[in-house]
Motif scaffolding. Structure first.
Motif, PDB file in Angstrom:
ATOM      1  N   GLY A  17      37.031  92.295  73.113  1.00  0.00           N
ATOM      2  CA  GLY A  17      38.226  92.948  72.614  1.00  0.00           C
ATOM      3  C   GLY A  17      38.769  94.030  73.535  1.00  0.00           C
ATOM      4  N   LEU A  18      38.551  93.856  74.852  1.00  0.00           N
ATOM      5  CA  LEU A  18      38.990  94.860  75.821  1.00  0.00           C
ATOM      6  C   LEU A  18      40.128  94.321  76.684  1.00  0.00           C
ATOM      7  CD1 LEU A  18      35.481  96.054  77.106  1.00  0.00           C
ATOM      8  CD2 LEU A  18      36.988  97.302  75.541  1.00  0.00           C
ATOM      9  N   THR A  19      41.109  95.178  76.953  1.00  0.00           N
ATOM     10  CA  THR A  19      42.129  94.828  77.933  1.00  0.00           C
ATOM     11  C   THR A  19      41.532  95.002  79.318  1.00  0.00           C
ATOM     12  OG1 THR A  19      42.991  97.073  78.158  1.00  0.00           O
ATOM     13  CG2 THR A  19      43.925  95.701  76.388  1.00  0.00           C
ATOM     14  N   GLN A  20      42.251  94.521  80.331  1.00  0.00           N
ATOM     15  CA  GLN A  20      41.766  94.697  81.694  1.00  0.00           C
ATOM     16  C   GLN A  20      41.640  96.176  82.040  1.00  0.00           C
ATOM     17  OE1 GLN A  20      44.550  92.415  84.041  1.00  0.00           O
ATOM     18  NE2 GLN A  20      43.452  90.482  83.704  1.00  0.00           N
ATOM     19  N   LYS A  21      42.606  96.977  81.617  1.00  0.00           N
ATOM     20  CA  LYS A  21      42.553  98.411  81.900  1.00  0.00           C
ATOM     21  C   LYS A  21      41.390  99.071  81.177  1.00  0.00           C
ATOM     22  CE  LYS A  21      45.226 102.701  81.922  1.00  0.00           C
ATOM     23  NZ  LYS A  21      44.024 103.461  81.529  1.00  0.00           N
ATOM     24  N   GLU A  22      41.203  98.729  79.918  1.00  0.00           N
ATOM     25  CA  GLU A  22      40.105  99.323  79.148  1.00  0.00           C
ATOM     26  C   GLU A  22      38.754  98.950  79.759  1.00  0.00           C
ATOM     27  OE1 GLU A  22      42.222  99.379  74.707  1.00  0.00           O
ATOM     28  OE2 GLU A  22      41.057  97.639  75.381  1.00  0.00           O
ATOM     29  N   PHE A  23      38.625  97.699  80.151  1.00  0.00           N
ATOM     30  CA  PHE A  23      37.380  97.263  80.761  1.00  0.00           C
ATOM     31  C   PHE A  23      37.179  97.950  82.111  1.00  0.00           C
ATOM     32  CE2 PHE A  23      35.128  94.236  83.585  1.00  0.00           C
ATOM     33  CZ  PHE A  23      33.891  94.282  82.955  1.00  0.00           C
ATOM     34  N   GLY A  24      38.284  98.081  82.875  1.00  0.00           N
ATOM     35  CA  GLY A  24      38.203  98.772  84.157  1.00  0.00           C
ATOM     36  C   GLY A  24      37.739 100.197  83.995  1.00  0.00           C
ATOM     37  N   ASP A  25      38.216 100.874  82.959  1.00  0.00           N
ATOM     38  CA  ASP A  25      37.785 102.252  82.703  1.00  0.00           C
ATOM     39  C   ASP A  25      36.292 102.315  82.417  1.00  0.00           C
ATOM     40  OD1 ASP A  25      40.355 103.172  83.042  1.00  0.00           O
ATOM     41  OD2 ASP A  25      40.833 103.180  80.889  1.00  0.00           O
ATOM     42  N   VAL A  26      35.787 101.317  81.711  1.00  0.00           N
ATOM     43  CA  VAL A  26      34.363 101.293  81.356  1.00  0.00           C
ATOM     44  C   VAL A  26      33.482 101.117  82.600  1.00  0.00           C
ATOM     45  CG1 VAL A  26      32.555 100.011  80.124  1.00  0.00           C
ATOM     46  CG2 VAL A  26      34.757 100.435  79.024  1.00  0.00           C
ATOM     47  N   VAL A  27      33.901 100.240  83.504  1.00  0.00           N
ATOM     48  CA  VAL A  27      33.064  99.945  84.676  1.00  0.00           C
ATOM     49  C   VAL A  27      33.490 100.741  85.908  1.00  0.00           C
ATOM     50  CG1 VAL A  27      32.426  97.647  83.877  1.00  0.00           C
ATOM     51  CG2 VAL A  27      34.497  97.929  85.268  1.00  0.00           C
ATOM     52  N   ASN A  28      34.457 101.634  85.730  1.00  0.00           N
ATOM     53  CA  ASN A  28      34.920 102.533  86.800  1.00  0.00           C
ATOM     54  C   ASN A  28      35.629 101.795  87.932  1.00  0.00           C
ATOM     55  OD1 ASN A  28      35.289 105.157  87.772  1.00  0.00           O
ATOM     56  ND2 ASN A  28      33.449 105.068  89.052  1.00  0.00           N
ATOM     57  N   TYR A  29      36.449 100.808  87.547  1.00  0.00           N
ATOM     58  CA  TYR A  29      37.324 100.116  88.485  1.00  0.00           C
ATOM     59  C   TYR A  29      38.717 100.069  87.868  1.00  0.00           C
ATOM     60  CZ  TYR A  29      33.282  98.450  91.170  1.00  0.00           C
ATOM     61  OH  TYR A  29      32.150  98.382  91.949  1.00  0.00           O
ATOM     62  N   THR A  30      39.716  99.776  88.689  1.00  0.00           N
ATOM     63  CA  THR A  30      41.072  99.699  88.160  1.00  0.00           C
ATOM     64  C   THR A  30      41.263  98.399  87.383  1.00  0.00           C
ATOM     65  OG1 THR A  30      41.991  98.594  90.107  1.00  0.00           O
ATOM     66  CG2 THR A  30      41.935 101.010  90.135  1.00  0.00           C
ATOM     67  N   GLY A  31      42.181  98.434  86.412  1.00  0.00           N
ATOM     68  CA  GLY A  31      42.521  97.220  85.688  1.00  0.00           C
ATOM     69  C   GLY A  31      43.117  96.177  86.606  1.00  0.00           C
ATOM     70  N   SER A  32      43.806  96.630  87.646  1.00  0.00           N
ATOM     71  CA  SER A  32      44.394  95.708  88.616  1.00  0.00           C
ATOM     72  C   SER A  32      43.313  94.912  89.337  1.00  0.00           C
ATOM     73  CB  SER A  32      45.237  96.483  89.632  1.00  0.00           C
ATOM     74  OG  SER A  32      45.702  95.634  90.663  1.00  0.00           O
ATOM     75  N   LEU A  33      42.234  95.599  89.739  1.00  0.00           N
ATOM     76  CA  LEU A  33      41.139  94.908  90.416  1.00  0.00           C
ATOM     77  C   LEU A  33      40.481  93.903  89.472  1.00  0.00           C
ATOM     78  CD1 LEU A  33      39.278  94.619  92.909  1.00  0.00           C
ATOM     79  CD2 LEU A  33      37.791  96.306  91.842  1.00  0.00           C
ATOM     80  N   ASP A  61      28.293  92.960  94.145  1.00  0.00           N
ATOM     81  CA  ASP A  61      27.063  93.117  93.373  1.00  0.00           C
ATOM     82  C   ASP A  61      27.200  94.237  92.347  1.00  0.00           C
ATOM     83  OD1 ASP A  61      25.704  91.106  94.709  1.00  0.00           O
ATOM     84  OD2 ASP A  61      24.917  92.455  96.230  1.00  0.00           O
ATOM     85  N   VAL A  62      27.737  95.368  92.801  1.00  0.00           N
ATOM     86  CA  VAL A  62      27.839  96.538  91.920  1.00  0.00           C
ATOM     87  C   VAL A  62      28.776  96.240  90.755  1.00  0.00           C
ATOM     88  CG1 VAL A  62      28.563  98.951  91.757  1.00  0.00           C
ATOM     89  CG2 VAL A  62      27.302  98.157  93.766  1.00  0.00           C
ATOM     90  N   PHE A  63      29.922  95.642  91.048  1.00  0.00           N
ATOM     91  CA  PHE A  63      30.854  95.282  89.982  1.00  0.00           C
ATOM     92  C   PHE A  63      30.170  94.374  88.970  1.00  0.00           C
ATOM     93  CE2 PHE A  63      33.847  92.421  87.975  1.00  0.00           C
ATOM     94  CZ  PHE A  63      34.860  93.265  87.544  1.00  0.00           C
ATOM     95  N   SER A  64      29.450  93.376  89.456  1.00  0.00           N
ATOM     96  CA  SER A  64      28.807  92.399  88.576  1.00  0.00           C
ATOM     97  C   SER A  64      27.750  93.057  87.700  1.00  0.00           C
ATOM     98  CB  SER A  64      28.180  91.278  89.413  1.00  0.00           C
ATOM     99  OG  SER A  64      29.163  90.635  90.204  1.00  0.00           O
ATOM    100  N   GLU A  65      26.978  93.954  88.280  1.00  0.00           N
ATOM    101  CA  GLU A  65      25.945  94.654  87.505  1.00  0.00           C
ATOM    102  C   GLU A  65      26.572  95.501  86.402  1.00  0.00           C
ATOM    103  OE1 GLU A  65      23.879  96.840  90.468  1.00  0.00           O
ATOM    104  OE2 GLU A  65      22.946  95.055  91.369  1.00  0.00           O
ATOM    105  N   ARG A  66      27.648  96.202  86.742  1.00  0.00           N
ATOM    106  CA  ARG A  66      28.319  97.031  85.733  1.00  0.00           C
ATOM    107  C   ARG A  66      28.959  96.178  84.653  1.00  0.00           C
ATOM    108  NH1 ARG A  66      31.497 101.549  89.489  1.00  0.00           N
ATOM    109  NH2 ARG A  66      29.630 102.434  90.483  1.00  0.00           N
TER     110      ARG A  66
END
Length: 282
Positions: A29-45, A58-63
């Motif tokens: 139930g997360l938008t791209q932006k919300e998920f990006g905020d959780v994993v400390n990346y931009t919603g665009s990425l 690797d780091v993105f995948s682990e988060r």
């Protein structure tokens, strides 16, 4: 309305990764932006990865696994994704690296990719072509995961002394690379011998090559040219290269003396050589 690309998960490992990431994100139930905020990346990425326009790390995948509770799915997939991004002619070799129980390599002038640091790999890959350099560097370094397996291969490297002196990426990069080689000292599965200039004529004058040994399959010899690779299981070629490798190891320095030479070159050639007035020494 935002145009959402529809991925075919069977198209490629990268498409499959993006499909699974989006599926799990939307289930949470997360938008791209919300998920990006959780994993400390931009919603665009996040969107670029989901649409197979950007390689995951690797780091993105682990988060992402931790945030979405996927049980390590994305971390397992990312290795396959990165391997699929290797040049088509090299992907077979990457598979050999994964399957081998022993790898014997002779390199004349450059550290083998399985032992390169990020800075060294970047300098090598950036020669003549700096496009997508971050991604290509990450893809090369991902091959080194074979040493993290529960049963990693035994790796033998006979490295020409020229590789210690060929300044790739500058003194700082070379110092880091040689320090990285020294970090394997005492590791029985990663063994580095230096073939010194004083060896003179030797069994590897025809060039670099790799020898792959497997638990139940025939040995394979691999040589490489410009933009092409040449693996072969021809028994005569394998026999000849195996004999040559025995002679190269005999002509090379011992493991201990090799580490001593690496350390000497690192300190004398790539150390902080400055005079008392803090000017570079000519």
């Amino acid at each position: 309305m935002t145009n959402i690309s529809v991925l075919d998960p069977s198209a490629s490992p990268l498409d499959y990764y993006g499909f699974e990431l989006r599926r799990h994100r939307e289930a949470a139930g997360l938008t791209q932006k919300e998920f990006g905020d959780v994993v400390n990346y931009t919603g665009s990425l996040v969107g670029q990865i989901e649409t197979a326009r950007k390689l995951p790390t690797d780091v993105f995948s682990e988060r992402a696994d931790a945030a979405l509770g996927t049980g390590g799915l994305l971390s397992r997939l990312v290795a396959l994704v990165l391997r699929s991004q290797l040049p088509a002619w090299f992907q077979q070799v990457a598979e050999l690296e994964v399957r081998a129980v022993e790898i014997c390599s002779f390199q004349t002038h450059m550290v083998h990719g399985l032992l390169q640091t990020g800075a060294y790999a970047r300098a090598v890959l950036g020669t003549m072509d700096r496009s997508e350099l971050d991604d290509r560097t990450a893809v090369r370094l991902a091959r080194q995961r074979i040493f993290e397996k529960s049963e990693p291969p035994v790796f033998w490297l006979v490295l020409g002394e020229a590789a210690l002196c060929q300044e790739i990426g500058g003194p700082e990069t070379m110092r880091g690379q040689l320090a990285h080689l020294l970090a394997f000292e005492g590791n029985p599965r990663i063994n580095i011998q230096i073939l010194p200039f004083s060896a003179g004529t030797h069994a590897g004058l025809q060039g670099s090559y790799d020898l792959y040994r497997f638990a139940s399959d025939p040995d394979i010899v691999y040589t490489e040219g410009y933009g092409m690779g040449h693996p072969t299981a021809n028994p005569d070629t394998v026999k000849d290269c195996s004999l040559r490798y025995d002679h190269l190891q005999a002509a090379a320095l011992s493991l201990r003396d090799s580490a001593g030479l690496i350390r000497h070159v690192m300190e004398e050639r790539y150390g902080d050589q400055r005079d008392s007035d803090r000017h570079p020494v000519a």
